[in-house]
Write an enzyme that holds these catalytic residues in place. Structure first.
Site, PDB file in Angstrom:
ATOM      1  N   LYS A  11      31.957  35.218  52.386  1.00 14.14           N
ATOM      2  CA  LYS A  11      31.239  36.477  52.645  1.00 14.14           C
ATOM      3  C   LYS A  11      30.081  36.289  53.633  1.00 14.14           C
ATOM      4  O   LYS A  11      29.677  35.147  53.926  1.00 14.14           O
ATOM      5  CB  LYS A  11      30.744  37.042  51.320  1.00 14.14           C
ATOM      6  CG  LYS A  11      31.884  37.414  50.371  1.00 14.14           C
ATOM      7  CD  LYS A  11      31.352  38.153  49.159  1.00 14.14           C
ATOM      8  CE  LYS A  11      32.480  38.551  48.234  1.00 14.14           C
ATOM      9  NZ  LYS A  11      31.990  39.377  47.098  1.00 14.14           N
ATOM     10  N   TYR A  51      37.608  47.472  49.540  1.00  8.76           N
ATOM     11  CA  TYR A  51      37.024  47.599  48.203  1.00  8.76           C
ATOM     12  C   TYR A  51      37.236  48.989  47.601  1.00  8.76           C
ATOM     13  O   TYR A  51      36.496  49.387  46.699  1.00  8.76           O
ATOM     14  CB  TYR A  51      35.532  47.248  48.249  1.00  8.76           C
ATOM     15  CG  TYR A  51      35.285  45.752  48.277  1.00  8.76           C
ATOM     16  CD1 TYR A  51      35.605  44.946  47.196  1.00  8.76           C
ATOM     17  CD2 TYR A  51      34.710  45.141  49.388  1.00  8.76           C
ATOM     18  CE1 TYR A  51      35.381  43.581  47.203  1.00  8.76           C
ATOM     19  CE2 TYR A  51      34.487  43.759  49.424  1.00  8.76           C
ATOM     20  CZ  TYR A  51      34.821  42.993  48.314  1.00  8.76           C
ATOM     21  OH  TYR A  51      34.600  41.636  48.315  1.00  8.76           O
ATOM     22  N   PHE A  59      27.600  50.540  42.904  1.00  7.60           N
ATOM     23  CA  PHE A  59      27.241  49.563  43.945  1.00  7.60           C
ATOM     24  C   PHE A  59      28.146  49.650  45.175  1.00  7.60           C
ATOM     25  O   PHE A  59      27.996  48.870  46.106  1.00  7.60           O
ATOM     26  CB  PHE A  59      27.266  48.137  43.365  1.00  7.60           C
ATOM     27  CG  PHE A  59      28.579  47.717  42.744  1.00  7.60           C
ATOM     28  CD1 PHE A  59      29.641  47.270  43.524  1.00  7.60           C
ATOM     29  CD2 PHE A  59      28.753  47.752  41.365  1.00  7.60           C
ATOM     30  CE1 PHE A  59      30.845  46.880  42.962  1.00  7.60           C
ATOM     31  CE2 PHE A  59      29.958  47.366  40.781  1.00  7.60           C
ATOM     32  CZ  PHE A  59      31.007  46.937  41.593  1.00  7.60           C
ATOM     33  N   ARG A  87      39.759  31.216  40.819  1.00  8.00           N
ATOM     34  CA  ARG A  87      38.660  31.955  40.170  1.00  8.00           C
ATOM     35  C   ARG A  87      37.803  31.029  39.308  1.00  8.00           C
ATOM     36  O   ARG A  87      36.592  31.212  39.176  1.00  8.00           O
ATOM     37  CB  ARG A  87      39.208  33.144  39.392  1.00  8.00           C
ATOM     38  CG  ARG A  87      39.581  34.279  40.351  1.00  8.00           C
ATOM     39  CD  ARG A  87      40.225  35.442  39.675  1.00  8.00           C
ATOM     40  NE  ARG A  87      39.331  36.264  38.882  1.00  8.00           N
ATOM     41  CZ  ARG A  87      38.547  37.222  39.377  1.00  8.00           C
ATOM     42  NH1 ARG A  87      38.514  37.462  40.667  1.00  8.00           N
ATOM     43  NH2 ARG A  87      37.789  37.947  38.586  1.00  8.00           N
ATOM     44  N   THR A  93      31.215  36.318  38.832  1.00  2.61           N
ATOM     45  CA  THR A  93      30.747  37.224  39.894  1.00  2.61           C
ATOM     46  C   THR A  93      29.232  37.133  40.068  1.00  2.61           C
ATOM     47  O   THR A  93      28.724  37.079  41.188  1.00  2.61           O
ATOM     48  CB  THR A  93      31.132  38.687  39.537  1.00  2.61           C
ATOM     49  OG1 THR A  93      32.539  38.745  39.351  1.00  2.61           O
ATOM     50  CG2 THR A  93      30.715  39.653  40.631  1.00  2.61           C
ATOM     51  N   ARG A 104      30.019  29.721  43.583  1.00  2.00           N
ATOM     52  CA  ARG A 104      28.956  30.739  43.492  1.00  2.00           C
ATOM     53  C   ARG A 104      27.659  30.156  42.931  1.00  2.00           C
ATOM     54  O   ARG A 104      26.574  30.530  43.372  1.00  2.00           O
ATOM     55  CB  ARG A 104      29.456  31.921  42.668  1.00  2.00           C
ATOM     56  CG  ARG A 104      30.416  32.805  43.477  1.00  2.00           C
ATOM     57  CD  ARG A 104      31.038  33.865  42.625  1.00  2.00           C
ATOM     58  NE  ARG A 104      31.760  34.850  43.421  1.00  2.00           N
ATOM     59  CZ  ARG A 104      32.728  35.609  42.927  1.00  2.00           C
ATOM     60  NH1 ARG A 104      33.068  35.513  41.649  1.00  2.00           N
ATOM     61  NH2 ARG A 104      33.337  36.490  43.705  1.00  2.00           N
ATOM     62  N   ASN A 114      27.436  37.211  46.872  1.00  4.15           N
ATOM     63  CA  ASN A 114      27.898  36.136  45.987  1.00  4.15           C
ATOM     64  C   ASN A 114      28.853  35.146  46.673  1.00  4.15           C
ATOM     65  O   ASN A 114      29.718  34.554  46.039  1.00  4.15           O
ATOM     66  CB  ASN A 114      28.478  36.704  44.689  1.00  4.15           C
ATOM     67  CG  ASN A 114      29.729  37.534  44.901  1.00  4.15           C
ATOM     68  OD1 ASN A 114      30.119  37.774  46.039  1.00  4.15           O
ATOM     69  ND2 ASN A 114      30.353  37.962  43.827  1.00  4.15           N
ATOM     70  N   HIS A 117      34.829  35.632  47.791  1.00  2.00           N
ATOM     71  CA  HIS A 117      35.717  36.510  47.028  1.00  2.00           C
ATOM     72  C   HIS A 117      36.965  35.732  46.641  1.00  2.00           C
ATOM     73  O   HIS A 117      37.430  34.889  47.401  1.00  2.00           O
ATOM     74  CB  HIS A 117      36.119  37.712  47.904  1.00  2.00           C
ATOM     75  CG  HIS A 117      37.226  38.534  47.337  1.00  2.00           C
ATOM     76  ND1 HIS A 117      37.018  39.476  46.358  1.00  2.00           N
ATOM     77  CD2 HIS A 117      38.562  38.534  47.588  1.00  2.00           C
ATOM     78  CE1 HIS A 117      38.188  40.029  46.048  1.00  2.00           C
ATOM     79  NE2 HIS A 117      39.136  39.484  46.778  1.00  2.00           N
ATOM     80  N   GLU A 128      45.748  41.884  49.418  1.00  6.75           N
ATOM     81  CA  GLU A 128      44.565  41.497  50.197  1.00  6.75           C
ATOM     82  C   GLU A 128      44.937  40.575  51.360  1.00  6.75           C
ATOM     83  O   GLU A 128      44.356  40.667  52.444  1.00  6.75           O
ATOM     84  CB  GLU A 128      43.535  40.844  49.256  1.00  6.75           C
ATOM     85  CG  GLU A 128      42.948  41.854  48.272  1.00  6.75           C
ATOM     86  CD  GLU A 128      42.112  41.244  47.166  1.00  6.75           C
ATOM     87  OE1 GLU A 128      41.616  42.018  46.333  1.00  6.75           O
ATOM     88  OE2 GLU A 128      41.960  39.997  47.111  1.00  6.75           O
TER      89      GLU A 128
HETATM   90  P1  CMP Z   1      34.073  40.417  44.530  1.00  6.25           P
HETATM   91  O1  CMP Z   1      34.660  39.430  43.599  1.00  6.25           O
HETATM   92  O2  CMP Z   1      34.336  40.285  45.974  1.00  6.25           O
HETATM   93  O3  CMP Z   1      34.531  41.882  44.072  1.00  6.25           O
HETATM   94  C1  CMP Z   1      33.728  43.022  44.103  1.00  6.25           C
HETATM   95  C2  CMP Z   1      32.345  42.735  44.577  1.00  6.25           C
HETATM   96  O4  CMP Z   1      31.399  43.740  44.263  1.00  6.25           O
HETATM   97  C3  CMP Z   1      31.815  41.497  43.881  1.00  6.25           C
HETATM   98  O5  CMP Z   1      32.477  40.376  44.334  1.00  6.25           O
HETATM   99  C4  CMP Z   1      30.340  41.594  44.193  1.00  6.25           C
HETATM  100  O6  CMP Z   1      30.040  41.170  45.517  1.00  6.25           O
HETATM  101  C5  CMP Z   1      30.140  43.100  44.087  1.00  6.25           C
HETATM  102  N1  CMP Z   1      29.634  43.478  42.768  1.00  6.25           N
HETATM  103  C6  CMP Z   1      30.272  43.408  41.601  1.00  6.25           C
HETATM  104  N2  CMP Z   1      29.493  43.859  40.594  1.00  6.25           N
HETATM  105  C7  CMP Z   1      28.334  44.224  41.175  1.00  6.25           C
HETATM  106  C8  CMP Z   1      27.133  44.766  40.670  1.00  6.25           C
HETATM  107  N3  CMP Z   1      26.978  45.023  39.366  1.00  6.25           N
HETATM  108  N4  CMP Z   1      26.145  45.016  41.535  1.00  6.25           N
HETATM  109  C9  CMP Z   1      26.322  44.767  42.865  1.00  6.25           C
HETATM  110  N5  CMP Z   1      27.449  44.247  43.407  1.00  6.25           N
HETATM  111  C10 CMP Z   1      28.446  43.970  42.564  1.00  6.25           C
END
Ligand code: CMP
Length: 139
Positions: A11, A51, A59, A87, A93, A104, A114, A117, A128
């Site tokens: 990212k 997304y 968010f 994962r 996450t 992470r 984070n 992905h 994807e």
């Molecule tokens: P990812 O695994 O790429 O999938 C969805 C993304 O949304 C996640 O990583 C984070 O970057 C973001 N995300 C998920 N939950 C939250 C949250 N509670 N607040 C802000 N961003 C979030």
């Protein structure tokens, strides 16, 4: 049935911080083979499409802005039980909850920024991957 491929993106936060090389090294050291790789930048429209599943989440708008804010690296990875094992390698996450040694935990700065992905299912890995690579049959 589990397939042997998953999809990942390094990212904007991790790329901008110069961590793409270190993250890629960890991925390879953990037995994943890079089948396809692309350095690119998402427009807000494309990030929104990627997304789409989170469209109703509070968010979503911030996530789209963040994911289109800088360069990313998209990759198709191969390994045994790829989705689940990747994962595990990237961790939770929210980096505050990510296990020691996970990508992470090492590189993410917040739940949004984070670092990386990882697809959450075989079906999404395929969707994807196709989103970024129109020529997957070559790899
Ligand atoms: P990812 O695994 O790429 O999938 C969805 C993304 O949304 C996640 O990583 C984070 O970057 C973001 N995300 C998920 N939950 C939250 C949250 N509670 N607040 C802000 N961003 C979030």
């Amino acid at each position: 049935m589990a397939t042997n491929r998953t999809f990942t993106m390094i990212k904007p936060d991790a790329f901008a911080a110069g961590n793409a090389g270190a993250i890629t090294k960890i991925i390879e050291e953990n037995g994943f083979t890079i089948k396809a790789m692309k350095l690119t930048k998402l427009s807000a429209e494309r990030a929104g499409q990627f997304y789409e599943i989170h469209k109703e989440r509070p968010f979503y708008n911030d996530l789209v802005a963040y994911m289109s804010s800088g360069s990313i690296i998209a990759m198709i990875l191969e390994n045994e039980n790829a989705v689940e094992s990747f994962r595990t390698l990237i961790g939770a996450t929210n980096p505050a909850e990510a296990a020691e040694g996970t990508i992470r935990k090492l590189f993410a700065t917040s739940i949004e920024a984070n670092a990386i992905h990882g697809s959450d299912s075989d079906e999404n890995a395929q969707i994807e991957g196709n989103f970024f690579f129109s020529d997957l049959e070559k790899f």
